[in-house]
Enzyme design. Structure first.
Site, PDB file in Angstrom:
ATOM      1  N   ASP A   1       3.637 -39.709 -29.761  1.00 23.17           N
ATOM      2  CA  ASP A   1       2.900 -40.492 -30.066  1.00 23.17           C
ATOM      3  C   ASP A   1       2.197 -38.938 -29.879  1.00 23.17           C
ATOM      4  O   ASP A   1       0.675 -38.623 -30.198  1.00 23.17           O
ATOM      5  CB  ASP A   1       2.299 -40.973 -28.466  1.00 23.17           C
ATOM      6  CG  ASP A   1       0.842 -41.162 -28.543  1.00 23.17           C
ATOM      7  OD1 ASP A   1       0.581 -41.384 -30.266  1.00 23.17           O
ATOM      8  OD2 ASP A   1       0.416 -41.961 -27.772  1.00 23.17           O
TER       9      ASP A   1
ATOM     10  N   ASP B   1      -2.766 -44.289 -36.178  1.00 24.84           N
ATOM     11  CA  ASP B   1      -1.813 -43.553 -35.006  1.00 24.84           C
ATOM     12  C   ASP B   1      -1.554 -44.370 -33.844  1.00 24.84           C
ATOM     13  O   ASP B   1      -1.892 -45.097 -33.872  1.00 24.84           O
ATOM     14  CB  ASP B   1      -2.490 -42.830 -34.341  1.00 24.84           C
ATOM     15  CG  ASP B   1      -1.390 -41.646 -33.644  1.00 24.84           C
ATOM     16  OD1 ASP B   1       0.203 -42.040 -32.949  1.00 24.84           O
ATOM     17  OD2 ASP B   1      -1.695 -41.572 -32.267  1.00 24.84           O
TER      18      ASP B   1
ATOM     19  N   ASP C   1      -8.047 -41.064 -36.616  1.00 24.85           N
ATOM     20  CA  ASP C   1      -7.366 -39.924 -35.937  1.00 24.85           C
ATOM     21  C   ASP C   1      -6.945 -39.086 -37.267  1.00 24.85           C
ATOM     22  O   ASP C   1      -5.663 -38.500 -37.447  1.00 24.85           O
ATOM     23  CB  ASP C   1      -5.404 -40.115 -35.929  1.00 24.85           C
ATOM     24  CG  ASP C   1      -5.476 -39.409 -34.769  1.00 24.85           C
ATOM     25  OD1 ASP C   1      -5.964 -38.704 -34.493  1.00 24.85           O
ATOM     26  OD2 ASP C   1      -4.227 -39.421 -33.786  1.00 24.85           O
TER      27      ASP C   1
ATOM     28  N   LYS D   1       0.990 -46.717 -28.123  1.00 22.59           N
ATOM     29  CA  LYS D   1      -0.185 -46.341 -27.289  1.00 22.59           C
ATOM     30  C   LYS D   1      -0.376 -47.891 -26.557  1.00 22.59           C
ATOM     31  O   LYS D   1       0.147 -49.516 -27.232  1.00 22.59           O
ATOM     32  CB  LYS D   1      -1.172 -46.293 -27.871  1.00 22.59           C
ATOM     33  CG  LYS D   1      -1.124 -44.602 -29.142  1.00 22.59           C
ATOM     34  CD  LYS D   1      -2.591 -44.653 -29.791  1.00 22.59           C
ATOM     35  CE  LYS D   1      -2.215 -43.552 -30.474  1.00 22.59           C
ATOM     36  NZ  LYS D   1      -2.409 -42.536 -29.193  1.00 22.59           N
TER      37      LYS D   1
ATOM     38  N   GLU E   1       2.551 -36.659 -32.066  1.00 19.14           N
ATOM     39  CA  GLU E   1       3.239 -36.222 -33.572  1.00 19.14           C
ATOM     40  C   GLU E   1       1.988 -35.584 -34.370  1.00 19.14           C
ATOM     41  O   GLU E   1       2.526 -34.613 -35.316  1.00 19.14           O
ATOM     42  CB  GLU E   1       2.534 -37.550 -34.557  1.00 19.14           C
ATOM     43  CG  GLU E   1       1.234 -38.140 -34.881  1.00 19.14           C
ATOM     44  CD  GLU E   1       0.349 -38.502 -33.645  1.00 19.14           C
ATOM     45  OE1 GLU E   1      -0.551 -38.798 -34.373  1.00 19.14           O
ATOM     46  OE2 GLU E   1       0.688 -38.885 -32.866  1.00 19.14           O
TER      47      GLU E   1
ATOM     48  N   LYS F   1      -6.034 -32.743 -39.139  1.00 14.51           N
ATOM     49  CA  LYS F   1      -5.105 -33.672 -38.320  1.00 14.51           C
ATOM     50  C   LYS F   1      -5.170 -34.692 -39.278  1.00 14.51           C
ATOM     51  O   LYS F   1      -6.479 -35.180 -39.563  1.00 14.51           O
ATOM     52  CB  LYS F   1      -4.688 -33.582 -37.411  1.00 14.51           C
ATOM     53  CG  LYS F   1      -4.114 -34.957 -37.047  1.00 14.51           C
ATOM     54  CD  LYS F   1      -3.485 -35.456 -35.325  1.00 14.51           C
ATOM     55  CE  LYS F   1      -3.794 -36.496 -34.901  1.00 14.51           C
ATOM     56  NZ  LYS F   1      -3.828 -36.535 -33.508  1.00 14.51           N
TER      57      LYS F   1
ATOM     58  N   ARG G   1       0.247 -32.803 -33.725  1.00  8.43           N
ATOM     59  CA  ARG G   1       0.964 -31.028 -32.922  1.00  8.43           C
ATOM     60  C   ARG G   1       2.001 -30.870 -34.106  1.00  8.43           C
ATOM     61  O   ARG G   1       2.372 -29.727 -34.927  1.00  8.43           O
ATOM     62  CB  ARG G   1       1.506 -30.740 -32.255  1.00  8.43           C
ATOM     63  CG  ARG G   1       2.159 -31.581 -31.131  1.00  8.43           C
ATOM     64  CD  ARG G   1       2.143 -31.098 -29.662  1.00  8.43           C
ATOM     65  NE  ARG G   1       1.270 -32.005 -28.800  1.00  8.43           N
ATOM     66  CZ  ARG G   1       0.828 -32.543 -27.719  1.00  8.43           C
ATOM     67  NH1 ARG G   1       1.340 -31.550 -26.922  1.00  8.43           N
ATOM     68  NH2 ARG G   1      -0.220 -32.815 -27.818  1.00  8.43           N
TER      69      ARG G   1
END
Length: 501
Positions: A352, A275, A293, A282, A354, A270, A356
């Site tokens: 959020d 993020d 991230d 968030k 995201e 990933k 996956r």
């Protein structure tokens, strides 16, 4: 850093510092007794004062008396029956970090009886200690600061002291540990770099540099090509930022070539360079950490380089979907329906969640490129941290035999995992009103559901490693600085090298 193996006794070795592992409570017999005698009783005096103990990673500097070493550094290794590969690696890192801010050019480490507690004996200890010293030398502040006063020393020479050992075998093991440690540090730097420094385009450029210096092939897929390929989930997240997304594909060996175990292994990481959570933004607290991230992507990019250095030509595929998840006029919205690369219609209920989404298309693409076995690495959930803390990585997998192969590589690497079950009864909680499934169900069992979602986008043996709790440390530890720590890098390397010819 020059590596040297010495088969003399530790009291015969000249170095700026001689590190002495203490297994269990200090017992001044054998070699430790001789070191104590030649130091003028300094070690025993520190032990009686309570400054020298066998407590794991507790370190004490001591005067060396008549020894040719300039200083002694006694480091606790814990009880012998509790020693693991992880402990030995972190022992090496602790030794290096305890010397932070000191002028040390040559460091000697006496292996003592550490090898009697591990399979592989002194050669295993040599590899793990050297890897630990290399990883312990890492200082994240040096990325942006010209000088860091408390940084661990940049060693000219690392000496392993192993009386009577096979010097050639220990040299090979030590060199292997050095390369794996250097690879982990590459991953850490990529992960630690700030979001205004590393965009998806910059991450792709870094991958190109790695490919060029290691003879790897690389393909960087830009948005237009991604759209043609049908990467709807990947683009749904990537279009929200002015910094366009990149799907980074690195390959060692020929397309779809099988390794010695009959696998075409793909490692997928990933790569969310920042993020914000997107529209599902968030909280402000610790949002600055969201540059981390991209740690999964950094890890797989570094791992394929490490494998190329240790076993050039080993068939391996590394894929890093790189995006920024930002709110904006083109961002995905809760309630959007997007078509995944495998044809599934996905209801985005939480922007959020995201990671996956981008991983799902990357896994599908890996299979299209010929992957027969898959491992993905991601800072995917906060739930894994709440469940397992910052020292154990959550892992999912199917079939079980493939999961066990990956965890065996983790055992070899000295990294800890805990299997999270894939409970089919939870799939119904991910039903969508309009699509095949939604990307975020109810909060109950959210960790399990993250794995269930990813499972929908693979047909081959697959393991998911969630480093949401373990990918970086929020505070300094005896064996590591704050920031990215390189977790899972060694596991991926060991897994790939198992199939080297």
């Amino acid at each position: 850093m020059q590596l040297r193996i010495v088969t003399d006794q530790p009291w015969q070795v000249t170095a700026d510092v001689l590190a002495v592992p203490i297994v269990g409570q200090p017992s001044f017999d054998g070699g430790l007794a001789e070191l104590n005698r030649r130091s003028g009783g300094e070690l025993a005096a520190l032990a009686s004062f309570g400054e020298l103990t066998g407590k794991r990673y507790h370190a004490a500097l001591a005067s060396s008396g008549d020894l040719p070493a300039g200083r002694l550094l006694a480091v606790g290794a814990g009880e012998g029956d509790a020693l693991t590969r992880e402990t030995i690696q972190r022992l090496g890192a602790t030794i290096e970090r305890r010397l932070g801010g000191r002028t040390v050019h040559s460091l000697a480490i006496w292996l003592g009886d550490l090898g009697t507690h591990l399979d592989g004996g002194d050669t295993t200890v040599a590899e793990l200690l050297v890897r630990g010293v290399v990883e312990g030398s890492y200082e994240p502040k040096a990325i942006y600061l010209a000088a860091v006063e408390s940084a661990p020393p940049a060693l000219d020479e690392l000496i392993l002291v192993a009386p009577g050992a096979d010097a050639a075998a220990l040299t090979r093991a030590a060199e292997r540990g050095q390369i794996i440690g250097e690879g982990a540090n590459v991953a850490r730097t990529l992960a630690n770099r700030a979001s205004n420094d590393v965009s998806p385009i910059v991450l792709a450029d870094a991958a190109r540099d790695i490919a060029a210096r290691n003879g790897l092939s690389i393909d960087v897929i830009e948005p237009e090509q991604a759209a043609e390929l049908g990467m709807g989930m990947f683009l749904a997240i990537g279009r929200g930022s002015d910094n366009p997304p990149r799907m980074i594909v690195l390959r060692s060996g020929e397309p779809a070539e099988r390794d010695a175990l009959g696998r075409h292994l793909a490692i997928v990481g990933k790569g969310v360079c920042f993020d914000s959570g997107g529209i599902s933004i968030k909280p402000a607290d610790r949002m600055e950490e969201m540059k981390m991230d991209k740690t999964g992507a950094a890890t797989v990019i570094a791992a394929i380089e490490t494998v190329a250095r240790l076993a050039p030509g080993t068939p391996l595929l590394a894929i890093a979907p790189a995006v920024e998840n930002m709110p904006g006029p083109h961002s995905a919205r809760p309630g959007d329906i997007v078509r995944a690369m495998n044809g599934k219609q996905v209801d985005i209920t939480n922007t959020d969640a995201e990671g996956r989404l981008i991983l799902g298309d990357a896994l599908t693409y890996a299979e299209q490129l010929g992957a027969t076995h898959l491992v993905d690495v991601a800072t995917l959930t906060g739930a894994v941290s709440r469940a397992l803390g910052h020292l154990v990585t959550g892992a999912f997998g199917t079939p079980q035999a493939w999961y066990e192969s990956v965890i065996a590589a983790g055992d070899q690497a000295g990294e800890r995992y805990w299997q999270v079950p894939l409970i089919d009864d939870y799939v119904v909680d991910m039903d969508s009103w309009y699509g095949d499934l939604q990307n975020a169900g109810s909060a109950e069992g959210s960790l399990v559901k993250s794995g269930l979602f990813l499972r929908e986008f693979r047909t081959k043996p697959w393991v998911h490693l969630d480093i949401g709790g373990t990918g970086y440390f929020r505070k300094a530890l005896p064996f590591a600085a704050r920031g990215a720590n390189g977790v899972t890098h060694a596991t991926l390397v060991e897994l790939a090298l198992a199939g080297a010819r």
